[in-house]
Design an enzyme around this catalytic site. Sequence first.
Site, PDB file in Angstrom:
ATOM      1  N   LYS A   1       0.806  -1.226   0.000  1.00  0.00           N
ATOM      2  CA  LYS A   1       0.000   0.000   0.000  1.00  0.00           C
ATOM      3  C   LYS A   1       0.836   1.270   0.000  1.00  0.00           C
ATOM      4  O   LYS A   1       0.343   2.341  -0.358  1.00  0.00           O
ATOM      5  CB  LYS A   1      -0.965   0.001   1.195  1.00  0.00           C
ATOM      6  CG  LYS A   1      -2.013  -1.086   1.068  1.00  0.00           C
ATOM      7  CD  LYS A   1      -3.260  -0.779   1.844  1.00  0.00           C
ATOM      8  CE  LYS A   1      -4.342  -1.778   1.462  1.00  0.00           C
ATOM      9  NZ  LYS A   1      -5.552  -1.673   2.225  1.00  0.00           N
TER      10      LYS A   1
ATOM     11  N   LYS B   1     -11.796  -4.210  -3.403  1.00  0.00           N
ATOM     12  CA  LYS B   1     -12.485  -2.983  -3.815  1.00  0.00           C
ATOM     13  C   LYS B   1     -11.486  -1.982  -4.405  1.00  0.00           C
ATOM     14  O   LYS B   1     -11.754  -1.338  -5.410  1.00  0.00           O
ATOM     15  CB  LYS B   1     -13.192  -2.386  -2.589  1.00  0.00           C
ATOM     16  CG  LYS B   1     -13.858  -1.052  -2.807  1.00  0.00           C
ATOM     17  CD  LYS B   1     -15.303  -1.244  -3.192  1.00  0.00           C
ATOM     18  CE  LYS B   1     -15.984  -0.022  -3.791  1.00  0.00           C
ATOM     19  NZ  LYS B   1     -15.942   1.195  -3.048  1.00  0.00           N
TER      20      LYS B   1
ATOM     21  N   LYS C   1      -5.788 -10.743  -5.723  1.00  0.00           N
ATOM     22  CA  LYS C   1      -7.045 -10.997  -5.022  1.00  0.00           C
ATOM     23  C   LYS C   1      -8.127  -9.976  -5.377  1.00  0.00           C
ATOM     24  O   LYS C   1      -7.827  -8.845  -5.772  1.00  0.00           O
ATOM     25  CB  LYS C   1      -6.818 -11.051  -3.514  1.00  0.00           C
ATOM     26  CG  LYS C   1      -6.598  -9.723  -2.859  1.00  0.00           C
ATOM     27  CD  LYS C   1      -6.860  -9.802  -1.354  1.00  0.00           C
ATOM     28  CE  LYS C   1      -6.855  -8.397  -0.796  1.00  0.00           C
ATOM     29  NZ  LYS C   1      -7.362  -8.252   0.546  1.00  0.00           N
TER      30      LYS C   1
HETATM   31  P1  AMP Z   1     -11.628  -6.488   4.120  1.00  0.00           P
HETATM   32  O1  AMP Z   1     -12.810  -6.301   3.243  1.00  0.00           O
HETATM   33  O2  AMP Z   1     -10.324  -6.297   3.408  1.00  0.00           O
HETATM   34  O3  AMP Z   1     -11.731  -5.792   5.432  1.00  0.00           O
HETATM   35  O4  AMP Z   1     -11.619  -8.051   4.467  1.00  0.00           O
HETATM   36  C1  AMP Z   1     -12.614  -8.671   5.254  1.00  0.00           C
HETATM   37  C2  AMP Z   1     -12.357 -10.151   5.314  1.00  0.00           C
HETATM   38  O5  AMP Z   1     -12.523 -10.731   4.006  1.00  0.00           O
HETATM   39  C3  AMP Z   1     -10.940 -10.541   5.748  1.00  0.00           C
HETATM   40  O6  AMP Z   1     -11.020 -11.709   6.550  1.00  0.00           O
HETATM   41  C4  AMP Z   1     -10.233 -10.826   4.452  1.00  0.00           C
HETATM   42  O7  AMP Z   1      -9.181 -11.737   4.628  1.00  0.00           O
HETATM   43  C5  AMP Z   1     -11.349 -11.421   3.601  1.00  0.00           C
HETATM   44  N1  AMP Z   1     -11.150 -11.163   2.168  1.00  0.00           N
HETATM   45  C6  AMP Z   1     -11.003  -9.961   1.559  1.00  0.00           C
HETATM   46  N2  AMP Z   1     -10.815 -10.079   0.227  1.00  0.00           N
HETATM   47  C7  AMP Z   1     -10.842 -11.432  -0.026  1.00  0.00           C
HETATM   48  C8  AMP Z   1     -10.699 -12.217  -1.209  1.00  0.00           C
HETATM   49  N3  AMP Z   1     -10.504 -11.667  -2.401  1.00  0.00           N
HETATM   50  N4  AMP Z   1     -10.773 -13.557  -1.080  1.00  0.00           N
HETATM   51  C9  AMP Z   1     -10.995 -14.136   0.118  1.00  0.00           C
HETATM   52  N5  AMP Z   1     -11.126 -13.455   1.271  1.00  0.00           N
HETATM   53  C10 AMP Z   1     -11.045 -12.118   1.209  1.00  0.00           C
END
Ligand code: AMP
Length: 332
Positions: free
Chosen positions: A118, A200, A197
């Site tokens: 980042k 957003k 991955k």
């Molecule tokens: P975040 O939206 O980044 O706060 O992530 C929320 C949860 O979703 C965390 O446990 C992340 O590890 C999981 N997560 C986010 N993006 C992915 C993805 N592309 N695939 C699987 N898990 C994800």
Amino acid sequence: MTTTGKPRVFSGIQPSGELHIGNWLGAVRTWATQVAEQNEELIFCIVDAHAITTEYDPAELRARIDGMARDLIACGLDPAKCTLFVQSDVREHTELAGYLANVTPLGDLHRMTQFKEKSAGKEHVLVGLFTYPVLMAADILLYKATVVPVGDDQLQHLELARETVRRFNYRFGEIFPEPQPRVSQASRILGLDGQGKMSKSKGNTIALFEEHEAFWNKLRGAFTDPQRMRRSDPGRPEICNIYTMHKALSSPEQVTLTHEECTTAKRGCVDCKKILMESFDRELVPLRLKRAELDAQPELVKQALGDGAEKARRIATETMREVRAAMGLGGK
Ligand code: AMP
Ligand code: TRP
């Protein structure tokens, strides 16, 4: 040990404005299963203080927090069966993070890949982005959680939290248990472009509550196995994101058939995606209805978050009393 004798589970999610199929399959869907099963004490946190580490608009953040709360409740995080709250409503998170900064070596934070990614190539990098993993450790430790369900992108942060527990306990006494990660089967959903991955910030997502048509149009265009140039080319399911999602959503029979028909080129990618879309619909139609109901009841969601913060605060206050005493802080 918790008063209920059940293991305590904690996880957090950023109010990033949209729950997408990546964080749903990787995290939220398994949280909802745990909520339905009720074998554990479950605490879920909308981590707004983690969402201010780069430029943002305050009014927009406020709206995203509310939107995320509705999304999560619609997905099955029933506030009557788990603790659902907003991080900044419980001040102890930032207090503990401040203290934990004093058992965290600089070098450890420099090694965090999320920080490196980042901050790469940026001139304007904030201290908050650097100390993000310390705040995350504080989130978990504050509740003495022993299980943390996350996607695989968060494993390094979790390892740091475990290290923090060891360092803290060594210096100040056995206060915290070591949290164990729990990784779901679909712990890494790739973006629609196949470039890393789904996230957003990369603009390669399908929002969970997207209209059916828009959802399908995006899924239809999703990256699959680049070796399948022609319909007659056999595919490699193990490297295909669509197959990963089938494994999470479709019936075991369908998964076996998908593997067979892909490797023998009996089924084309669009047909494979159509079947996946049906599997999505089976689960998402009821969630969409619930989401629409919640849109009409903003007071109910507000009340739920207020109650959740109160439940969380009760645990947090107790932990901080112990922490201050162990560290020799505070006089009264
Ligand atoms: P975040 O939206 O980044 O706060 O992530 C929320 C949860 O979703 C965390 O446990 C992340 O590890 C999981 N997560 C986010 N993006 C992915 C993805 N592309 N695939 C699987 N898990 C994800
Ligand atoms: N850093 C996590 C993410 O981006 C969110 C998070 C914050 C979290 N605090 C947490 C996850 C504590 C698990 C436990 O996905």
